[in-house]
Design a protein around this motif. Structure first.
Motif, PDB file in Angstrom:
ATOM      1  N   GLY A 167     -15.795  62.791  52.166  1.00  0.00           N
ATOM      2  CA  GLY A 167     -15.138  61.410  51.605  1.00  0.00           C
ATOM      3  C   GLY A 167     -16.030  60.982  50.582  1.00  0.00           C
ATOM      4  O   GLY A 167     -15.170  60.065  48.903  1.00  0.00           O
ATOM      5  N   GLU A 168     -17.230  61.173  49.651  1.00  0.00           N
ATOM      6  CA  GLU A 168     -17.761  60.882  48.691  1.00  0.00           C
ATOM      7  C   GLU A 168     -17.202  61.912  47.027  1.00  0.00           C
ATOM      8  O   GLU A 168     -16.680  61.069  46.562  1.00  0.00           O
ATOM      9  CB  GLU A 168     -19.480  61.206  48.810  1.00  0.00           C
ATOM     10  CG  GLU A 168     -19.756  60.281  49.486  1.00  0.00           C
ATOM     11  CD  GLU A 168     -21.561  60.303  49.354  1.00  0.00           C
ATOM     12  OE1 GLU A 168     -22.043  61.645  48.994  1.00  0.00           O
ATOM     13  OE2 GLU A 168     -21.951  59.625  50.958  1.00  0.00           O
ATOM     14  N   ILE A 196     -14.167  59.623  46.480  1.00  0.00           N
ATOM     15  CA  ILE A 196     -14.287  58.866  45.887  1.00  0.00           C
ATOM     16  C   ILE A 196     -14.746  58.733  44.292  1.00  0.00           C
ATOM     17  O   ILE A 196     -14.171  57.928  43.511  1.00  0.00           O
ATOM     18  CB  ILE A 196     -15.786  58.164  46.681  1.00  0.00           C
ATOM     19  CG1 ILE A 196     -15.041  57.435  47.764  1.00  0.00           C
ATOM     20  CG2 ILE A 196     -16.118  56.786  45.434  1.00  0.00           C
ATOM     21  CD1 ILE A 196     -16.967  56.648  48.564  1.00  0.00           C
ATOM     22  N   GLU A 254     -32.319  48.145  50.975  1.00  0.00           N
ATOM     23  CA  GLU A 254     -32.418  49.255  52.138  1.00  0.00           C
ATOM     24  C   GLU A 254     -30.468  49.442  51.938  1.00  0.00           C
ATOM     25  O   GLU A 254     -30.258  50.309  53.360  1.00  0.00           O
ATOM     26  CB  GLU A 254     -33.100  50.111  53.125  1.00  0.00           C
ATOM     27  CG  GLU A 254     -33.348  48.780  53.534  1.00  0.00           C
ATOM     28  CD  GLU A 254     -33.751  49.420  54.535  1.00  0.00           C
ATOM     29  OE1 GLU A 254     -34.102  48.249  55.821  1.00  0.00           O
ATOM     30  OE2 GLU A 254     -34.871  50.197  55.530  1.00  0.00           O
ATOM     31  N   ARG A 255     -30.046  48.527  52.458  1.00  0.00           N
ATOM     32  CA  ARG A 255     -28.628  48.131  53.349  1.00  0.00           C
ATOM     33  C   ARG A 255     -27.610  48.859  52.031  1.00  0.00           C
ATOM     34  O   ARG A 255     -26.373  48.352  51.762  1.00  0.00           O
ATOM     35  CB  ARG A 255     -28.066  47.096  52.970  1.00  0.00           C
ATOM     36  CG  ARG A 255     -29.286  46.345  54.298  1.00  0.00           C
ATOM     37  CD  ARG A 255     -28.806  46.131  55.529  1.00  0.00           C
ATOM     38  NE  ARG A 255     -29.745  45.886  56.764  1.00  0.00           N
ATOM     39  CZ  ARG A 255     -30.587  46.794  57.594  1.00  0.00           C
ATOM     40  NH1 ARG A 255     -30.120  47.752  57.549  1.00  0.00           N
ATOM     41  NH2 ARG A 255     -31.547  45.899  58.388  1.00  0.00           N
ATOM     42  N   GLN A 266     -25.514  50.775  50.568  1.00  0.00           N
ATOM     43  CA  GLN A 266     -24.198  51.485  51.819  1.00  0.00           C
ATOM     44  C   GLN A 266     -23.080  50.719  52.301  1.00  0.00           C
ATOM     45  O   GLN A 266     -22.204  50.771  51.663  1.00  0.00           O
ATOM     46  CB  GLN A 266     -24.560  52.276  53.466  1.00  0.00           C
ATOM     47  CG  GLN A 266     -24.966  53.376  52.707  1.00  0.00           C
ATOM     48  CD  GLN A 266     -24.763  55.020  53.763  1.00  0.00           C
ATOM     49  OE1 GLN A 266     -24.264  54.102  54.710  1.00  0.00           O
ATOM     50  NE2 GLN A 266     -25.004  55.455  53.210  1.00  0.00           N
ATOM     51  N   LEU A 267     -23.935  49.072  53.046  1.00  0.00           N
ATOM     52  CA  LEU A 267     -22.418  47.926  52.976  1.00  0.00           C
ATOM     53  C   LEU A 267     -22.448  47.580  51.433  1.00  0.00           C
ATOM     54  O   LEU A 267     -21.187  47.104  51.763  1.00  0.00           O
ATOM     55  CB  LEU A 267     -23.855  46.694  53.480  1.00  0.00           C
ATOM     56  CG  LEU A 267     -22.760  45.985  53.922  1.00  0.00           C
ATOM     57  CD1 LEU A 267     -22.292  45.971  54.830  1.00  0.00           C
ATOM     58  CD2 LEU A 267     -24.530  44.312  54.031  1.00  0.00           C
ATOM     59  N   PHE A 268     -22.928  47.331  50.645  1.00  0.00           N
ATOM     60  CA  PHE A 268     -22.011  47.271  49.399  1.00  0.00           C
ATOM     61  C   PHE A 268     -21.895  47.974  48.816  1.00  0.00           C
ATOM     62  O   PHE A 268     -20.152  47.485  47.779  1.00  0.00           O
ATOM     63  CB  PHE A 268     -23.603  46.373  48.010  1.00  0.00           C
ATOM     64  CG  PHE A 268     -23.715  45.010  49.035  1.00  0.00           C
ATOM     65  CD1 PHE A 268     -24.479  43.784  49.251  1.00  0.00           C
ATOM     66  CD2 PHE A 268     -25.446  45.713  50.083  1.00  0.00           C
ATOM     67  CE1 PHE A 268     -24.497  42.993  50.327  1.00  0.00           C
ATOM     68  CE2 PHE A 268     -26.317  44.190  50.430  1.00  0.00           C
ATOM     69  CZ  PHE A 268     -25.617  43.117  50.696  1.00  0.00           C
ATOM     70  N   GLY A 311     -19.825  50.008  49.862  1.00  0.00           N
ATOM     71  CA  GLY A 311     -17.905  50.087  50.739  1.00  0.00           C
ATOM     72  C   GLY A 311     -17.505  48.679  50.168  1.00  0.00           C
ATOM     73  O   GLY A 311     -16.791  48.925  49.877  1.00  0.00           O
ATOM     74  N   ILE A 312     -18.321  47.660  50.218  1.00  0.00           N
ATOM     75  CA  ILE A 312     -17.584  46.219  50.250  1.00  0.00           C
ATOM     76  C   ILE A 312     -16.934  46.102  48.870  1.00  0.00           C
ATOM     77  O   ILE A 312     -15.625  46.402  48.713  1.00  0.00           O
ATOM     78  CB  ILE A 312     -18.650  45.565  49.883  1.00  0.00           C
ATOM     79  CG1 ILE A 312     -18.887  44.774  51.098  1.00  0.00           C
ATOM     80  CG2 ILE A 312     -17.714  44.108  49.430  1.00  0.00           C
ATOM     81  CD1 ILE A 312     -20.068  43.537  51.562  1.00  0.00           C
ATOM     82  N   LEU A 318     -16.171  50.114  47.084  1.00  0.00           N
ATOM     83  CA  LEU A 318     -15.361  50.679  46.842  1.00  0.00           C
ATOM     84  C   LEU A 318     -14.331  49.893  47.532  1.00  0.00           C
ATOM     85  O   LEU A 318     -12.679  50.441  47.005  1.00  0.00           O
ATOM     86  CB  LEU A 318     -16.010  51.546  47.274  1.00  0.00           C
ATOM     87  CG  LEU A 318     -16.718  52.593  47.483  1.00  0.00           C
ATOM     88  CD1 LEU A 318     -17.368  53.734  48.139  1.00  0.00           C
ATOM     89  CD2 LEU A 318     -16.447  53.653  45.751  1.00  0.00           C
ATOM     90  N   LEU A 319     -14.068  48.751  48.794  1.00  0.00           N
ATOM     91  CA  LEU A 319     -13.017  48.190  49.100  1.00  0.00           C
ATOM     92  C   LEU A 319     -12.123  48.028  48.098  1.00  0.00           C
ATOM     93  O   LEU A 319     -11.003  47.918  48.056  1.00  0.00           O
ATOM     94  CB  LEU A 319     -13.626  47.935  50.184  1.00  0.00           C
ATOM     95  CG  LEU A 319     -12.366  47.241  51.567  1.00  0.00           C
ATOM     96  CD1 LEU A 319     -11.808  48.741  51.441  1.00  0.00           C
ATOM     97  CD2 LEU A 319     -12.872  46.347  52.782  1.00  0.00           C
ATOM     98  N   VAL A 374      -9.709  50.199  45.862  1.00  0.00           N
ATOM     99  CA  VAL A 374      -9.443  50.704  46.102  1.00  0.00           C
ATOM    100  C   VAL A 374      -8.199  49.279  46.466  1.00  0.00           C
ATOM    101  O   VAL A 374      -6.955  50.156  45.929  1.00  0.00           O
ATOM    102  CB  VAL A 374      -9.697  50.598  47.553  1.00  0.00           C
ATOM    103  CG1 VAL A 374      -8.407  51.609  48.207  1.00  0.00           C
ATOM    104  CG2 VAL A 374     -10.694  52.069  47.204  1.00  0.00           C
ATOM    105  N   LEU A 375      -8.338  48.433  46.518  1.00  0.00           N
ATOM    106  CA  LEU A 375      -7.411  47.165  46.647  1.00  0.00           C
ATOM    107  C   LEU A 375      -7.074  46.688  46.042  1.00  0.00           C
ATOM    108  O   LEU A 375      -5.629  46.699  45.494  1.00  0.00           O
ATOM    109  CB  LEU A 375      -7.909  46.444  48.059  1.00  0.00           C
ATOM    110  CG  LEU A 375      -8.205  46.257  49.394  1.00  0.00           C
ATOM    111  CD1 LEU A 375      -8.752  45.396  50.025  1.00  0.00           C
ATOM    112  CD2 LEU A 375      -7.022  47.006  50.279  1.00  0.00           C
ATOM    113  N   PHE A 376      -7.613  46.562  45.470  1.00  0.00           N
ATOM    114  CA  PHE A 376      -7.673  45.402  44.217  1.00  0.00           C
ATOM    115  C   PHE A 376      -7.126  46.108  42.457  1.00  0.00           C
ATOM    116  O   PHE A 376      -7.098  45.669  41.440  1.00  0.00           O
ATOM    117  CB  PHE A 376      -8.299  44.445  43.533  1.00  0.00           C
ATOM    118  CG  PHE A 376      -8.729  43.097  44.869  1.00  0.00           C
ATOM    119  CD1 PHE A 376      -7.443  43.022  45.809  1.00  0.00           C
ATOM    120  CD2 PHE A 376      -9.408  43.279  45.807  1.00  0.00           C
ATOM    121  CE1 PHE A 376      -7.071  42.105  46.444  1.00  0.00           C
ATOM    122  CE2 PHE A 376      -9.500  42.491  47.189  1.00  0.00           C
ATOM    123  CZ  PHE A 376      -8.775  42.245  46.876  1.00  0.00           C
TER     124      PHE A 376
END
Lengths: 329, 306
Positions: free
Chosen positions: A261-262, A265, A297-298, A300-302, A304-305, A307-308, A311-313
């Motif tokens: 996946g990476e 990306i 340490e989070r 990956q959450l950001f 993900g946001i 990347l999303l 992809v969307l915009f």
């Protein structure tokens, strides 16, 4: 044509920037950033490989970690045997371990290419979403094989104690190692440019756009796509070998589907079908990882946001954003 | 090797098979109706398991937890459909893969944030934690039989839903021509949200039920997701019947491979090596099955719109 020239300037800028960072770090004696730059160059190389299949051949492979990992294991296992002084294979021919860089690279390219030929032969009978899932499934198969085979420590992986040796160069020096990775990256991009610009590349482009039309002018799409797929895997496999040497460690995590996946990306972030896109994608990814990872340490959450959101915009990736639409499709 | 052992392994295969079916049915339904490839399906499985474990821990009742897991998964599904998936239906598969891959990152880290990094444990409901005698001696855990029951009920329920109800009619119509059913006055957005929520609820069901057999942890949905992909590729993407047959096949090959392959290898190799190679071969077996099926039928066993 103006847009094309924009992209050329941009490409030169990208290549120079990637060169400038480790040089600056070397001057300031910050060896950590040299390693980061090597990581970017290696991951970008993996992306350049995938880009050949995905961007130019329209083959959405979700299993390129398989080739990255196989390349890594080929290099790691041979150098492990060289360190131990044991043989890799006794029958039918004797194969010793090796610590010669060129041998390791050759083994990585050969193994990933051979496996890609088998996976490609089966997977390319299908297309679209089937192809995505099948390449993913084959990569998982190799992942589980690496985990369950006890010979090379299974899930725990193998530590490598020495970098391989390239005549005339000190590979254990971080900056030298970066230059080697960088040179291979540029070589791979140059090869991609030549492949895409060749008659073969024209056929590949046509296979991406319309297979029926390609068949109608007398060229079978299947061998063209298979060849491109194998080339693509070989480049990614070489990146795997470098990655293992950089980390001094090989484990099944470099075969995991997260890595597939990476790599994807990197290609998308930079811009699908842009020769220098993977450098931008890999660099952005690593920078985001490092910067956000510094705050929380989070990360990956950001990530993900972000990347999303991309992809969307923001279709067309960063190079598409900066240099405009250059491809005709 | 006794008959009871073989029978037990067959039941294990069936249990794995029906759970894979419940998982794969949602995946293939969403692909069939909306043309969407959803990697985040495994995250919905995880959501179902976490909410079930959490609520069951708070209330002391597995069944209340199961209900909560289903509701949470369906709600999460409806929300991501409205926020994200809706924008992806017209995109190519590459965009769908990336967007849903990003969702996995978000779900994994979000779950770790909310529930902590430690795995949760979900007990098998009291009363089901016994085993029933098998013909030929030995016993089999009752809970696993209940899982098989749930799986069969899901298969029958889905069949009735799709072939006998008004919603099922709209789903079938949506599969063949989405513009047309929109023109006929069906609110396509609501239909899609509903279908996605049903798929999500199925994933949540699988997650909650399996959650009592293993630890409930972040990332638990991913191996299952990939198995579910193998299932729907074998069965034919978009075909629920294919998902059922594919799931049973994968369940059989995987379980029996793990149970018997190392014994087969032991006939020719010393025990330690036989175990190693047996385990390696067993973990590859379902992918080999997939390769064989695809070499024979590139669009799966029950191709849709062939």
């Amino acid at each position: 044509m103006l847009e094309m020239r924009n992209e050329t300037y941009l490409n030169v800028g990208i290549a120079l920037l990637l060169l400038a960072v480790p040089l600056g770090a070397w001057v300031m004696d910050e060896s950590y950033y040299i390693t980061v730059a090597s990581r970017v160059a290696i991951l970008a190389l993996a992306g350049v490989g995938l880009n050949l299949a995905l961007g130019f051949g329209g083959m959405v492979s979700f299993g390129h970690a398989a080739f990255f990992g196989l390349g890594g294991y080929a290099a790691g296992v041979l150098s492990h045997h060289a360190f131990e002084g044991s043989v890799f294979l006794n029958w039918p021919v004797t194969i010793d371990g090796s610590d010669a860089t060129l041998t390791l690279w050759f083994a990585a390219i050969l193994l990933s290419g051979a496996v890609a030929a088998i996976i490609g032969m089966i997977s390319l009978r299908t297309s679209g979403v089937y192809f995505i899932m099948i390449t993913l499934a084959f990569a998982q198969m190799i992942y589980y094989l690496a985990i369950s085979l006890p010979t090379y420590n299974g899930e725990d992986g193998l530590p490598l104690y020495l970098r391989s040796s390239l005549p005339g160069l000190d590979m254990s020096d971080d900056l030298t190692f970066f230059f080697v990775c960088y040179a291979l990256l540029l070589l791979a991009i140059f090869l991609s440019v030549r492949i895409v610009g060749s008659r073969f590349g024209a056929a590949l482009e046509c296979a991406r756009q319309n297979e029926t039309r390609l068949s109608a002018i007398g060229i079978a799409p299947y061998p063209v796509k298979l060849t491109a797929f194998v080339f693509s895997a070989m480049i990614t496999g070489l990146a795997g070998a470098l990655f293992v040497e950089l980390n001094g460690f090989v484990s099944p995590s470099i075969l995991s589907w997260h890595l597939s996946g990476e790599i994807m990306i990197f290609v998308i972030l930079g811009g699908v079908g842009r020769f220098y896109g993977p450098i931008v994608g890999a660099a952005l990814f690593i920078v985001l990882e490092t910067v956000i990872g510094g705050y929380t340490e989070r990360w990956q959450l950001f990530l993900g946001i972000i990347l999303l959101g991309v992809v969307l915009f923001a279709r067309g990736g960063v190079i598409g954003l900066l240099a405009g639409k250059a491809r005709h499709d | 090797m006794s008959a009871a052992f073989i029978f037990e392994q067959l039941l294990n295969s069936l249990q794995l098979g029906v759970m894979l079916f419940v998982m794969a049915a949602g995946l293939t339904l969403v692909f069939g109706v909306m043309g969407l490839i959803n990697l985040a399906h495994g995250s919905l499985y995880m959501v179902g398991a976490f909410f079930c474990a959490w609520v069951a821990g708070e209330t002391g009742s597995f069944w209340v937890g199961l209900g909560a897991g289903l509701v949470a998964a369906a709600a999460a599904g409806a929300v991501i459909e409205m926020l994200v998936m809706r924008r992806l239906y017209d995109r190519d598969h590459l965009d769908q893969v990336l967007a849903t891959f990003s969702l996995i990152l978000i779900f994994n880290e979000g779950t770790r944030w909310v529930f902590g990094a430690q795995p949760l444990y979900l007990d098998i409901p009291a009363g089901l934690a016994t085993s029933v005698p098998l013909p030929g001696g030995g016993g089999y855990p009752l809970y696993r039989l209940v899982i098989i029951g749930f799986g069969i009920a899901t298969a029958v329920g889905l069949y009735l839903l799709i072939s006998r109800t008004r919603l099922g009619m709209q789903i079938r119509a949506g599969e063949s021509d989405r513009e047309m059913i929109g023109a006929l006055g069906v609110d396509i957005n609501t239909l899609y949200t509903l279908v996605f929520a049903i798929g999500a609820m199925l994933a949540g069901l699988a997650g909650a039920l399996v959650g009592a057999l293993q630890s409930v942890e972040v990332g638990m949905g991913e191996p299952v997701l990939i198995l579910a992909f193998v299932v729907i590729v074998i069965g034919g993407i978009g075909s629920i019947k294919g998902a059922l047959i594919g799931a049973i096949l994968v369940g059989l090959v995987d379980t029996l491979g793990r149970a018997f392959l190392h014994k087969l290898f032991a006939l020719a190799l010393p025990p330690a090596e036989a175990n190693g190679y047996g385990a390696a071969m067993a973990s590859m077996a379902i992918y080999l099955l997939m390769a064989i099926v695809l070499a024979w039928r590139p669009k799966g066993l029950f191709p849709v719109n062939a």
